[in-house]
Design a protein around this motif. Structure first.
Motif, PDB file in Angstrom:
ATOM      1  N   LEU A  30     -20.607 -12.233  -7.134  1.00 44.79           N
ATOM      2  CA  LEU A  30     -21.069 -11.119  -6.727  1.00 44.79           C
ATOM      3  C   LEU A  30     -20.977 -11.190  -4.928  1.00 44.79           C
ATOM      4  N   ARG A  32     -19.040 -12.735  -3.396  1.00 49.58           N
ATOM      5  CA  ARG A  32     -17.747 -12.794  -3.067  1.00 49.58           C
ATOM      6  C   ARG A  32     -17.190 -11.414  -2.675  1.00 49.58           C
ATOM      7  N   ILE A  33     -17.358 -10.602  -3.897  1.00 49.84           N
ATOM      8  CA  ILE A  33     -16.884  -8.984  -3.992  1.00 49.84           C
ATOM      9  C   ILE A  33     -17.708  -8.356  -2.933  1.00 49.84           C
ATOM     10  N   SER A  34     -19.032  -8.823  -2.618  1.00 49.82           N
ATOM     11  CA  SER A  34     -19.731  -7.962  -1.825  1.00 49.82           C
ATOM     12  C   SER A  34     -19.208  -7.752  -0.542  1.00 49.82           C
ATOM     13  N   LYS A  36     -17.248  -6.907   2.596  1.00 42.33           N
ATOM     14  CA  LYS A  36     -16.887  -5.580   2.797  1.00 42.33           C
ATOM     15  C   LYS A  36     -15.437  -5.526   2.720  1.00 42.33           C
ATOM     16  N   THR A  39     -12.790  -6.367  -1.567  1.00 45.47           N
ATOM     17  CA  THR A  39     -12.185  -5.356  -2.567  1.00 45.47           C
ATOM     18  C   THR A  39     -10.921  -4.637  -1.789  1.00 45.47           C
ATOM     19  N   LEU A  40     -11.121  -4.499  -0.640  1.00 46.36           N
ATOM     20  CA  LEU A  40      -9.831  -3.680  -0.208  1.00 46.36           C
ATOM     21  C   LEU A  40      -8.709  -4.633  -0.230  1.00 46.36           C
ATOM     22  N   ILE A  59      -5.181  -2.046   5.797  1.00 50.09           N
ATOM     23  CA  ILE A  59      -6.696  -2.104   6.000  1.00 50.09           C
ATOM     24  C   ILE A  59      -6.963  -1.862   7.526  1.00 50.09           C
ATOM     25  N   LEU A  79      -7.895 -17.048  -5.757  1.00 55.40           N
ATOM     26  CA  LEU A  79      -7.474 -15.410  -6.073  1.00 55.40           C
ATOM     27  C   LEU A  79      -6.411 -15.031  -5.540  1.00 55.40           C
ATOM     28  N   LEU A 103      -9.835 -10.396 -11.815  1.00 52.20           N
ATOM     29  CA  LEU A 103     -11.050 -10.163 -11.079  1.00 52.20           C
ATOM     30  C   LEU A 103     -10.744  -8.314 -10.539  1.00 52.20           C
ATOM     31  N   VAL A 106     -11.818  -6.023 -13.113  1.00 48.81           N
ATOM     32  CA  VAL A 106     -13.271  -5.698 -13.289  1.00 48.81           C
ATOM     33  C   VAL A 106     -13.699  -5.022 -12.263  1.00 48.81           C
ATOM     34  N   LEU A 110     -15.698  -1.041 -12.043  1.00 52.86           N
ATOM     35  CA  LEU A 110     -16.930  -0.498 -11.154  1.00 52.86           C
ATOM     36  C   LEU A 110     -16.519   0.696 -10.427  1.00 52.86           C
ATOM     37  N   LYS A 111     -15.258   0.599  -9.924  1.00 52.30           N
ATOM     38  CA  LYS A 111     -14.741   1.961  -9.077  1.00 52.30           C
ATOM     39  C   LYS A 111     -14.775   2.804 -10.037  1.00 52.30           C
TER      40      LYS A 111
END
Lengths: 130, 130
Positions: A30, A32-34, A36, A39-40, A59, A79, A103, A106, A110-111
């Motif tokens: 969490l 890690r993907i938190s 900012k 995920t982009l 980006i 990753l 990942l 997953v 969420l998206k």
DNA sequence: CTGCATCCTGCGAGATACTG
DNA sequence: CAGTATCTCGCAGGATGCAG
């Protein structure tokens, strides 16, 4: 002394809980993907490898420092794969690994949830704010 | 002047991208659950309503300020319901709403992925660090 | 082009004290 | 019991300059 003040006791509990969280797999992922930009980057690399420069353009919001830092973290976690080609000038490509794609899938879940329920949340917010 | 320096241009792009992200549903939800304590509160409330005091005990790592702040945010988003009972002393219960339970389910997906793949990540890390 | 090192700033979060 | 108010401080993250 053997007895502790309430404040000290709380601090100990705090520390113990932190240690507990640090050992929690779900928490690690969490966090890690938190980040900012993570995920982009996942999304950007979702449709094939990209060069460093391409990522800075795609980006646009990320500073160079953050982009590099993010890529390093993702590489470290297996990753993302980094490939350096010794041309002039140097060329560096990034692409998702198998784990990374997993990942990414997953995160897309969420998206999907987000896009499906964002209206309810917004509605709750405006209701709450009045 | 009409022309901009490279730095100014970058700043504009940055701002535009930020605005773009701010409008993205997935981002909004991600930022909500990215909060350190949100998922813990979701988990804590996952098995039934809890009083404020119970939450401070279950989530021992959170300061009172953070817990309250988190609960307010979740309430605002319609994920958690707050019920005040006028006893002496006052009694406040929190519980997940339908929407909250729905989000909790998605977060559990993430947790499952994490527990399933954490070993690979750890392995990649130690490999990278050497 | 792809990065690393440095400096600097703002904001988030903890500590503390007070209230209904 | 369930909060609110204020103050302070660390550090994440932007800006900038340099390097291979």
């Amino acid at each position: 002394m053997a007895t502790l003040t309430a404040a000290q006791r709380r601090q100990q509990d705090r520390a113990a809980y932190d240690a507990f969280l640090a050992a929690c797999p779900a928490r690690k992922v969490l966090e890690r993907i938190s980040d900012k930009w993570v995920t982009l980057v996942l999304a950007a690399l979702g449709d094939g490898p990209k060069r460093y420069r391409d990522l800075t353009r795609i980006i646009a919001g990320a500073s160079q420092k953050m982009l590099t830092q993010t890529l390093r973290a993702l590489e470290r976690d297996g990753l993302v794969a980094r490939t350096v080609t010794a041309e002039v000038p140097v060329r560096v490509d990034y692409e998702l690994t198998e784990l990374g794609r997993s990942l990414h899938a997953v995160v897309r879940q969420l998206k999907d949830w987000a896009e499906c329920h964002i209206a309810e949340i917004e509605q709750a917010r405006t209701a709450y704010d009045s």
